[in-house]
Scaffold this active site. Structure first.
Site, PDB file in Angstrom:
ATOM      1  N   LYS A   9       0.833  -1.205   0.000  1.00 43.02           N
ATOM      2  CA  LYS A   9       0.000   0.000   0.000  1.00 43.02           C
ATOM      3  C   LYS A   9       0.869   1.258   0.000  1.00 43.02           C
ATOM      4  O   LYS A   9       2.078   1.190   0.283  1.00 43.02           O
ATOM      5  CB  LYS A   9      -0.891  -0.018   1.251  1.00 43.02           C
ATOM      6  CG  LYS A   9      -1.867  -1.201   1.311  1.00 43.02           C
ATOM      7  CD  LYS A   9      -2.753  -1.092   2.543  1.00 43.02           C
ATOM      8  CE  LYS A   9      -3.730  -2.249   2.629  1.00 43.02           C
ATOM      9  NZ  LYS A   9      -4.694  -2.062   3.740  1.00 43.02           N
ATOM     10  N   ASN A 112      -1.769   0.187   7.146  1.00 45.63           N
ATOM     11  CA  ASN A 112      -1.238  -1.085   7.631  1.00 45.63           C
ATOM     12  C   ASN A 112      -0.384  -1.840   6.600  1.00 45.63           C
ATOM     13  O   ASN A 112      -0.307  -3.065   6.600  1.00 45.63           O
ATOM     14  CB  ASN A 112      -2.369  -1.954   8.215  1.00 45.63           C
ATOM     15  CG  ASN A 112      -3.448  -2.258   7.185  1.00 45.63           C
ATOM     16  OD1 ASN A 112      -3.323  -1.869   6.035  1.00 45.63           O
ATOM     17  ND2 ASN A 112      -4.475  -2.967   7.594  1.00 45.63           N
ATOM     18  N   HIS A 115      -1.905  -5.343   1.774  1.00 43.05           N
ATOM     19  CA  HIS A 115      -3.140  -6.117   1.607  1.00 43.05           C
ATOM     20  C   HIS A 115      -2.723  -7.538   1.246  1.00 43.05           C
ATOM     21  O   HIS A 115      -1.770  -7.728   0.498  1.00 43.05           O
ATOM     22  CB  HIS A 115      -3.990  -5.548   0.456  1.00 43.05           C
ATOM     23  CG  HIS A 115      -5.041  -6.521   0.009  1.00 43.05           C
ATOM     24  ND1 HIS A 115      -6.245  -6.648   0.669  1.00 43.05           N
ATOM     25  CD2 HIS A 115      -5.038  -7.454  -0.975  1.00 43.05           C
ATOM     26  CE1 HIS A 115      -6.946  -7.617   0.090  1.00 43.05           C
ATOM     27  NE2 HIS A 115      -6.237  -8.119  -0.910  1.00 43.05           N
ATOM     28  N   GLU A 126      -8.813 -11.863  -7.003  1.00 39.19           N
ATOM     29  CA  GLU A 126      -7.964 -10.673  -6.865  1.00 39.19           C
ATOM     30  C   GLU A 126      -6.767 -10.708  -7.821  1.00 39.19           C
ATOM     31  O   GLU A 126      -6.360  -9.663  -8.345  1.00 39.19           O
ATOM     32  CB  GLU A 126      -7.502 -10.530  -5.413  1.00 39.19           C
ATOM     33  CG  GLU A 126      -8.668 -10.189  -4.485  1.00 39.19           C
ATOM     34  CD  GLU A 126      -8.286  -9.925  -3.041  1.00 39.19           C
ATOM     35  OE1 GLU A 126      -9.118  -9.376  -2.303  1.00 39.19           O
ATOM     36  OE2 GLU A 126      -7.154 -10.267  -2.638  1.00 39.19           O
TER      37      GLU A 126
HETATM   38  N1  UDP Z   1      -9.836  -0.514   7.178  1.00 37.71           N
HETATM   39  C1  UDP Z   1      -9.899   0.683   7.906  1.00 37.71           C
HETATM   40  N2  UDP Z   1     -10.739   0.734   8.996  1.00 37.71           N
HETATM   41  C2  UDP Z   1     -11.496  -0.320   9.391  1.00 37.71           C
HETATM   42  C3  UDP Z   1     -11.419  -1.518   8.644  1.00 37.71           C
HETATM   43  C4  UDP Z   1     -10.579  -1.589   7.550  1.00 37.71           C
HETATM   44  O1  UDP Z   1      -9.218   1.649   7.592  1.00 37.71           O
HETATM   45  O2  UDP Z   1     -12.227  -0.211  10.409  1.00 37.71           O
HETATM   46  C5  UDP Z   1      -8.912  -0.584   6.013  1.00 37.71           C
HETATM   47  C6  UDP Z   1      -7.573  -1.220   6.357  1.00 37.71           C
HETATM   48  O3  UDP Z   1      -6.559  -0.586   5.612  1.00 37.71           O
HETATM   49  C7  UDP Z   1      -7.769  -2.650   5.909  1.00 37.71           C
HETATM   50  C8  UDP Z   1      -8.650  -2.460   4.678  1.00 37.71           C
HETATM   51  O4  UDP Z   1      -9.503  -1.389   5.001  1.00 37.71           O
HETATM   52  O5  UDP Z   1      -6.547  -3.294   5.620  1.00 37.71           O
HETATM   53  C9  UDP Z   1      -9.465  -3.693   4.287  1.00 37.71           C
HETATM   54  O6  UDP Z   1     -10.215  -4.120   5.399  1.00 37.71           O
HETATM   55  P1  UDP Z   1     -10.346  -5.671   5.740  1.00 37.71           P
HETATM   56  O7  UDP Z   1     -11.385  -5.793   6.805  1.00 37.71           O
HETATM   57  O8  UDP Z   1     -10.545  -6.457   4.501  1.00 37.71           O
HETATM   58  O9  UDP Z   1      -8.930  -6.001   6.424  1.00 37.71           O
HETATM   59  P2  UDP Z   1      -7.652  -6.822   5.911  1.00 37.71           P
HETATM   60  O10 UDP Z   1      -8.157  -7.999   5.118  1.00 37.71           O
HETATM   61  O11 UDP Z   1      -6.820  -5.870   5.096  1.00 37.71           O
HETATM   62  O12 UDP Z   1      -6.937  -7.251   7.175  1.00 37.71           O
HETATM   63 MG    MG Z   2      -9.537  -8.013   3.542  1.00 37.74          MG
END
Ligand code: UDP
Ligand code: MG
Length: 153
Positions: A9, A112, A115, A126
């Site tokens: 990212k 974070n 992805h 994806e």
């Molecule tokens: N995200 C955020 N706030 C939240 C949940 C998700 O900013 O409360 C962002 C974060 O960068 C995350 C991405 O959206 O990595 C995708 O969310 P997901 O729940 O799919 O988490 P991941 O699979 O990346 O752990």
């Molecule tokens: Mg996710």
């Protein structure tokens, strides 16, 4: 063998972590079978994060994912999807365990670093979203006998 998608990212790009994160995957024994730098469009993000589209913070996520180009990786290995998710750590970087990418490099839920696809089915969708067929390479992993026993792959 499985393939999975990783996105480095803008938080990784801006903080100069592209190399370090890729090195972790290489050292683990995953084979890099696709890699490119891209700018993410509204359309692709609305598709990619469709599960978050109704969230109040969706625009914030979109904006931060468009703050710079990202690097997309296709990684191949036995159980690659689960292995890469484990290496990534949980979404909230403050809860992510030390030793994971998020745990070692970040402090944020949003910023974070990476992805990673969350299931084999999602990984296939994806990979198709970000790579064309000719951008995923099929080449021998010469160190395979040193990475796995011959009944593991
Ligand atoms: N995200 C955020 N706030 C939240 C949940 C998700 O900013 O409360 C962002 C974060 O960068 C995350 C991405 O959206 O990595 C995708 O969310 P997901 O729940 O799919 O988490 P991941 O699979 O990346 O752990
Ligand atoms: Mg996710």
């Amino acid at each position: 063998m499985q393939k999975t998608l990783v996105i480095l990212k803008p938080s990784a790009v801006q903080r100069g972590l592209i190399g370090e994160v890729i090195t972790r995957f290489e050292k683990k024994g995953l084979q890099l079978v696709g890699m490119k730098m891209v700018s993410l469009t509204d359309e692709i993000l609305e598709e990619h994060y469709s599960h978050l589209k109704e969230k109040p913070f969706f625009k914030r996520i979109k904006d931060t994912m468009q703050a710079s180009p990202v690097v997309v990786l296709a990684l191949k290995g036995v159980d690659a999807v689960e292995v890469v998710r484990k290496m990534t750590g949980v979404t909230n970087s403050r809860d992510a365990l030390a030793g994971t990418i998020r745990g070692d490099y970040s402090m944020s839920v949003q910023e974070n670093i990476v992805h990673a696809s969350d299931s084999p089915e999602t990984a296939q969708i994806e990979l198709n979203r970000f790579f064309s067929e000719i951008e995923i390479f099929n080449y021998p992993q010469l160190m395979l006998p040193n990475v796995y026993a011959n009944d593991e792959y």
